[in-house]
Design an enzyme around this catalytic site. Structure first.
Site, short mmCIF file in Angstrom:
data_model
loop_
_atom_site.label_atom_id
_atom_site.label_comp_id
_atom_site.label_asym_id
_atom_site.label_seq_id
_atom_site.Cartn_x
_atom_site.Cartn_y
_atom_site.Cartn_z
N CYS A 6 2.01 0.42 1.71
CA CYS A 6 0.95 -0.08 0.99
C CYS A 6 0.98 0.57 -0.47
O CYS A 6 0.27 -0.16 -1.36
CB CYS A 6 -0.30 0.36 1.81
SG CYS A 6 -0.47 -0.17 3.28
N GLY A 57 -3.23 -11.72 11.43
CA GLY A 57 -3.72 -10.59 12.32
C GLY A 57 -3.35 -9.19 11.46
O GLY A 57 -2.73 -9.06 10.62
N CYS A 63 -12.60 -3.31 7.03
CA CYS A 63 -11.25 -3.41 7.23
C CYS A 63 -10.63 -4.44 6.20
O CYS A 63 -11.12 -5.65 6.24
CB CYS A 63 -10.81 -3.66 8.69
SG CYS A 63 -11.58 -2.66 9.92
N CYS A 64 -9.76 -4.03 5.42
CA CYS A 64 -9.28 -4.86 4.62
C CYS A 64 -8.51 -6.02 5.39
O CYS A 64 -8.05 -5.83 6.45
CB CYS A 64 -8.58 -4.32 3.29
SG CYS A 64 -6.80 -3.67 3.90
#
Length: 393
Positions: free
Chosen positions: A82, A115, A212-213
């Site tokens: 990330c 997802g 949650c991103c």
């Protein structure tokens, strides 16, 4: 001798849901051309390119950059989970600072699947194997997505240690949506209240779905240059990288077991300390921050790691609105990962773009008044944390 490094051009695409984006070369073309146009230069002025992405075949960076030109310059593909976008920025800054190049492009892009994130290769050791071992030694098994378990577990540890309420975590999402409503590049711009955030599906306590991103597609880019190159430009609006640091995991990440340390609290603390020492300033001097809020728990933990408040003081920091307009420091005026979105390879460079706009005074209705010093925090499990300090004199 280290040379000064300036950001002279930035660009990004709007961030969108998986399945609704153009292909990655097209997104990279938009972000890259926007950054070059912002800098007032041509692709032929670029001497090196660092191209960041996480999900894609080898040399996707070349295919993306070829949309900008075919000049034969080195194109280096970067993957650091990330923190990939900021890792590309880090390498570009090193090339300028070390005298290896005069003008460099850092570009990041991601075309993600729907997802939760999962492992791609089941026939080899998982990169997060040690992290998962720490998690399994610390908390009971769960069917929740792995990364949500990690950051949710860190949030739970923070609550147990300092008594923070679940509502405090929910307020992070509320603030993110409030900021994002003024950002045309953000994925989620509809305001929410604490009740709506708390009422959404629980993913892993204390995290609900709205904490949650989301998986996101998009691209972002930045053009960096030296003093000598800057002097050649007529209408440049440079923002200087005053300091930058990258840290990776320490023994304390894993032992003794701690979910907060495992998700990077010590990486953040160490990188921030290096940056403040190198720049000769402290957290009280920061006007605006783009912080890695992949989950609300990580924003809470990172306040303290970055020194924006003292240990155990994040709940009071949130309650006093010190993280928003009119407070001590505006955190994530873009809406952050929670609302703007998180296309992994692009995130760090999108943070850079937002802070450059803020320091230039070009952020429109989300402008932080009088912003002169900005801090960027980008974290990837596995692990790598990049903290960057920007200045405009």
């Amino acid at each position: 001798m280290k040379r000064p490094v300036h950001v002279i051009g930035v660009g990004m695409t709007p961030f969108v849901k998986p399945g609704t984006s153009p292909d990655y070369p097209q997104m990279a073309r938009v972000a890259g051309r926007t950054a070059l146009g912002d800098a007032g230069i041509a692709y032929d002025d670029i001497e090196q390119v660092y191209a960041g992405y996480v999900y894609g075949d080898s040399t996707s960076g070349q295919r993306a950059v070829y949309e900008l030109g075919l000049s034969g310059v080195p194109v280096i593909n970067v993957n650091n989970n990330c923190s990939t976008g900021s890792s590309a920025l880090y390498l570009a800054r090193q090339a300028i600072e070390g005298g290896l190049a005069e003008c460099v492009l850092a570009i990041g892009f991601e075309k993600m699947e729907r997802g939760a994130l999962g492992e791609k290769y089941a026939d080899r050791e998982a990169p997060l194997g040690r992290h998962m071992a720490t998690m399994h030694a610390t908390q009971a098994p769960s069917t929740a997505p792995m990364v949500a378990q990690m950051f949710g577990g860190a949030g739970r540890e923070y609550r147990e240690r300092y008594g923070a309420s679940r509502e405090t975590f929910a307020k992070i999402t509320v603030k993110a949506r409030r900021h994002a409503r003024h950002n045309p590049n953000a994925l989620f711009r509809t305001p929410l209240d604490v009740e709506a955030v708390m009422a959404s599906e629980t993913i892993y306590d204390p995290l609900t779905r709205l904490q949650c991103c989301p998986p996101t597609c998009g691209a972002a880019a930045a053009v960096l240059c030296s003093d000598d190159f800057l002097r050649r430009l007529r209408d440049a609006r440079p923002v200087t990288i005053a300091a930058q640091a990258m840290t990776t995991d320490y023994p304390s990440t894993f032992e003794p077991p701690s979910m907060m340390r495992m998700v990077g609290s010590e990486l953040t603390r160490a990188a921030a300390r290096q940056v403040y020492e190198a720049a000769g300033i402290g957290p009280d001097d920061i006007d605006v921050v783009e912080l890695h809020d992949c989950f609300t728990a990580n924003e809470i933990i990172s306040y303290e790691g970055l020194g924006l408040c003292g240990e155990g003081e994040a709940e009071r920091y949130v309650a006093d609105d010190d993280n928003t307009y009119g407070g001590r420091c505006v955190v994530n005026p873009s809406g952050g990962l929670l609302s703007k979105g998180h296309p992994l390879g692009a995130t760090g460079l999108a943070q850079c773009a937002e802070l450059v706009w803020q320091l230039r005074g070009e952020a429109g209705p989300r402008q932080v008044d009088g912003a002169r010093v900005a801090l960027q925090h980008n974290l990837g499990l596995g692990g790598a944390c990049v903290v960057t300090l920007y200045r405009r004199d």
